[in-house]
Scaffold this active site. Sequence first.
Site, PDB file in Angstrom:
ATOM      1  CB  CYS A  28       0.607 -24.630   1.715  1.00 52.09           C
ATOM      2  SG  CYS A  28      -0.899 -25.727   1.209  1.00 52.09           S
ATOM      3  CB  THR A  73       7.217 -17.589  -9.856  1.00 48.07           C
ATOM      4  OG1 THR A  73       8.046 -17.614  -8.686  1.00 48.07           O
ATOM      5  CG2 THR A  73       5.931 -16.425  -9.912  1.00 48.07           C
ATOM      6  NE  ARG A 120       0.279 -16.839  -5.932  1.00 47.32           N
ATOM      7  CZ  ARG A 120       1.266 -16.824  -5.487  1.00 47.32           C
ATOM      8  NH1 ARG A 120       2.175 -17.822  -5.943  1.00 47.32           N
ATOM      9  NH2 ARG A 120       1.530 -16.296  -4.468  1.00 47.32           N
ATOM     10  CE1 TYR A 153       2.991 -11.849  -2.363  1.00 51.83           C
ATOM     11  CE2 TYR A 153       3.865 -13.168  -3.798  1.00 51.83           C
ATOM     12  CZ  TYR A 153       3.927 -12.601  -2.779  1.00 51.83           C
ATOM     13  OH  TYR A 153       4.885 -12.655  -1.769  1.00 51.83           O
ATOM     14  CG  HIS A 177       1.241 -13.438   0.803  1.00 51.21           C
ATOM     15  ND1 HIS A 177       0.675 -14.657   1.452  1.00 51.21           N
ATOM     16  CD2 HIS A 177       2.129 -13.822   0.097  1.00 51.21           C
ATOM     17  CE1 HIS A 177       1.067 -15.588   0.509  1.00 51.21           C
ATOM     18  NE2 HIS A 177       2.154 -15.277  -0.058  1.00 51.21           N
ATOM     19  CG  ASP A 245       4.322 -18.693   1.950  1.00 53.27           C
ATOM     20  OD1 ASP A 245       3.658 -19.253   0.920  1.00 53.27           O
ATOM     21  OD2 ASP A 245       5.204 -18.054   2.222  1.00 53.27           O
ATOM     22  CG  ASN A 250      12.295 -15.682  -3.394  1.00 51.33           C
ATOM     23  OD1 ASN A 250      13.367 -15.824  -3.394  1.00 51.33           O
ATOM     24  ND2 ASN A 250      11.668 -14.683  -4.024  1.00 51.33           N
TER      25      ASN A 250
HETATM   26  C1  0GY Z   1       4.464 -16.959  -1.723  1.00 48.11           C
HETATM   27  C2  0GY Z   1       5.585 -16.246  -1.620  1.00 48.11           C
HETATM   28  C3  0GY Z   1       6.602 -15.833  -2.720  1.00 48.11           C
HETATM   29  C4  0GY Z   1       6.773 -16.404  -3.912  1.00 48.11           C
HETATM   30  C5  0GY Z   1       5.661 -17.137  -4.706  1.00 48.11           C
HETATM   31  O1  0GY Z   1       4.964 -17.635  -6.909  1.00 48.11           O
HETATM   32  C6  0GY Z   1       6.139 -17.402  -5.972  1.00 48.11           C
HETATM   33  O2  0GY Z   1       7.345 -17.578  -6.530  1.00 48.11           O
HETATM   34  O3  0GY Z   1       4.676 -16.938  -4.280  1.00 48.11           O
HETATM   35  C7  0GY Z   1       7.452 -14.827  -2.629  1.00 48.11           C
HETATM   36  O4  0GY Z   1       8.523 -14.683  -2.866  1.00 48.11           O
HETATM   37  O5  0GY Z   1       6.997 -13.817  -2.011  1.00 48.11           O
HETATM   38  O6  0GY Z   1       4.544 -18.021  -1.309  1.00 48.11           O
HETATM   39  O7  0GY Z   1       3.359 -16.555  -1.945  1.00 48.11           O
END
Ligand code: 0GY
Length: 289
Positions: A28, A73, A120, A153, A177, A245, A250
């Site tokens: 989260c 991000t 990360r 990721y 994920h 999450d 996004n």
């Molecule tokens: C998530 C998913 C997203 C975004 C980020 O780091 C991020 O900006 O993780 C995504 O857009 O898939 O929650 O991991």
Amino acid sequence: MSPGYIPFHPNPSKPSFTPPAGAVDAHCHVFGPEAVFPFAPKRKYTPCDAPKKKLFALRDFLGFDKNVIVQATCHDTDNRALVDALKSSNGKAKGVAFVGEDITDAELKALHDAGVRGVRFNFIKRLVDSTPKEVMLRIAEGIAALGWHIVIYFEHADLEEMGPFLKSLPTTLVFDHMACPNVREGVEGKHFQNWLKALDANKTWVTKVTCPERFTLAGPPYDDVVPFARIITERFPDRVLWGTDWPHPNMKSEAPDDGVLTDMIPKIAPTAALQRALLVDNPMRLYWS
Ligand code: 0GY
């Protein structure tokens, strides 16, 4: 940068499933509030404010005990909102940070003291500009000394290209994920089958069985994603994590109901033993031991 955002669900339903005592929401985020913790100028999207108090209230409402808060991000390497949330959590939250190659030992120590246990590495092209692999390796070596792990990721469609680099990393790897399954290909599809083989071969790789809302074709309650998550959970019961999450950054359409997501857990992990491993034993081993 995307001009707007989809806010988190305003009124999630109370799940029918009761998580076991000590359960951890292991993926989260906290965002902002922007007035206190501004978003990064180089971000690719702007999220809604998602302050710590809202996250902790959701944790209690859904029946979880703890959180693992993952830097996203939109805050880039400014981990202040994350650290602030960890420090206000009464020991009920640990974190995963983003760091740059200029991070010092003293800064890493301060993050560790706040409760950070991982960094990360994000390879999703729509979210980040690429970082040279040598830089990532240097960061990896620095954090390995602290006993941290690396959260990756990426999309397992890129496994062939990324495999050698991933295998060269010196820590436990935790994949966000499910490494992004393609539901259209099905569980018998080449990419998912290769991903299972990679998990078979790499015994320290951990997978988050999270984010059905990002992969579903059918929509809630996301039954088309259940088989992917269930296969991973049953085959690697001591190497899986689950999380909401929240606040679902996004997303391009409505944010999911976190109660509906929580009610997927018994479909993914159908026995009490699997649920305990997924929600308590595995996250406690990685983040609280
Ligand atoms: C998530 C998913 C997203 C975004 C980020 O780091 C991020 O900006 O993780 C995504 O857009 O898939 O929650 O991991």
